[in-house]
Design an enzyme around this catalytic site. Structure first.
Site, mmCIF file in Angstrom:
data_model
loop_
_atom_site.group_PDB
_atom_site.id
_atom_site.type_symbol
_atom_site.label_atom_id
_atom_site.label_comp_id
_atom_site.label_asym_id
_atom_site.label_seq_id
_atom_site.Cartn_x
_atom_site.Cartn_y
_atom_site.Cartn_z
ATOM 1 C CG HIS A 225 32.607 33.467 35.103
ATOM 2 N ND1 HIS A 225 31.241 33.657 35.128
ATOM 3 C CD2 HIS A 225 32.903 32.788 36.244
ATOM 4 C CE1 HIS A 225 30.743 33.121 36.231
ATOM 5 N NE2 HIS A 225 31.732 32.576 36.918
ATOM 6 C CD GLU A 226 36.228 31.223 37.166
ATOM 7 O OE1 GLU A 226 36.340 31.712 38.321
ATOM 8 O OE2 GLU A 226 35.326 30.420 36.865
ATOM 9 C CG HIS A 229 34.413 34.883 40.419
ATOM 10 N ND1 HIS A 229 33.235 35.349 40.925
ATOM 11 C CD2 HIS A 229 34.099 33.713 39.767
ATOM 12 C CE1 HIS A 229 32.240 34.519 40.606
ATOM 13 N NE2 HIS A 229 32.740 33.527 39.889
#
Length: 310
Positions: A225-226, A229
């Site tokens: 997820h990170e 980003h």
């Protein structure tokens, strides 16, 4: 330094991208081309009201539009300068892994080599279908109790990253620690590298790595997820049910973050069920399993605009 293995024509491929950073604090700003300057304020991480999974600040629709326009301007400037002529569609990304702990043992944040290697495997499984892979360059370990528990504060984050970060814009730095407030992780976003290079990277709760104790978030997809980003993606629920949403056409609108694994959830009247299986939602790790072609196109455009060769 990044090593690309896939390129395609830029013409007709521009996609809106998420280009601000989720960290804050003061650094010595380099002299920038006007098109490199962050489109929004540097202070964009809300330490007082973070989400329970990801520490990135919520954006308004106007901010999203500002960011999208900045990305287009910056990419056009790089093309005119001869810095890029093709769109990066894949890369092997070097990774520098920084373990912050308060002593020996996993319970003190001293994650094992096995856990780190498992995290790398999770990242490669998630991103490889879209042309991106990650290679572990080095692991360093730092015993610092203040950084370990204070890594979500601006002061500790700045000191930690200034001391440890390696590489350039297309090198990924991952830090593990024990952020406050129940935060599982956060990341910086591509356009901030030019003005805040030492802040660039991903920070993860140490127990979210595969084999950790942060169930149901202990299979490594907080990392996925990170890094999403860091590659330029929004949350799938960005903007709720209204345009521009997450600026990706093939992720259905979603009114709010999903938790658990609520199959059939549909929070917007527009077409499509909520994208609960997407890595950029907030569902449990066993529930997450996909990016979309639209997200891949946006990662390609963002990487070309802000990271490739920088």
């Amino acid at each position: 330094m990044l090593r690309t293995f896939g390129i395609a024509s830029i013409t007709g491929c521009l996609t809106a991208v998420f280009v601000i950073a989720s960290s804050c604090g003061q650094v010595s700003d380099p002299v920038l081309d006007p098109t490199e300057v962050d489109p929004l304020s540097q202070e964009i991480r809300d330490e007082t009201n973070p989400d329970p999974r990801c520490g990135a600040r919520k954006l308004t629709d106007d901010e999203v539009r500002t960011i999208d326009e900045h990305q287009k301007t910056r990419l056009e400037a790089r093309k005119k300068n001869g810095e890029v002529g093709t769109l990066v569609t894949g890369a092997t990304i070097p990774v520098y892994f920084h373990v912050i702990n308060r002593g020996t043992g996993i319970s003190n944040g001293d994650v094992t080599t096995t856990m780190i290697n498992a995290q790398m495997n999770v990242l490669n499984q998630a991103f490889a279908p879209w042309g991106y892979s990650f290679t572990l360059v080095s692991v360093d370990r730092t015993t610092n109790s203040q950084w370990f528990t204070g890594c979500y504060s601006a002061g500790s984050e700045s000191k930690m990253k200034a001391a440890l970060r390696r590489g350039s814009a297309d090198d990924l730095n991952i830090y593990t620690c024990a952020p406050s407030g129940g935060i599982l992780g956060w990341a910086t976003f591509p356009s901030s590298y030019a003005s805040q290079p030492t802040k660039d990277g991903v920070v993860l709760l140490y127990s979210s790595l595969p084999g950790g104790t942060a169930a149901p978030y202990n299979e490594g997809d907080t990392g996925t997820h990170e890094v999403g980003h860091w590659m330029g993606l929004y949350h799938t629920f960005q903007g709720g049910c209204t345009s521009p949403g997450d600026s990706v056409s093939d992720t259905p609108f979603e009114a709010s973050a999903a938790f658990g694994c609520p199959a059939g959830r549909d929070t917007c009247s527009t077409a499509g069920l909520d994208p609960i299986y997407n890595f950029m939602d907030y569902t449990d790790d066993p529930c997450m399993n996909t990016f979309t072609a639209g997200q891949d196109a946006r990662m390609d455009t963002m990487f070309t605009t802000y990271r490739y060769g920088k």
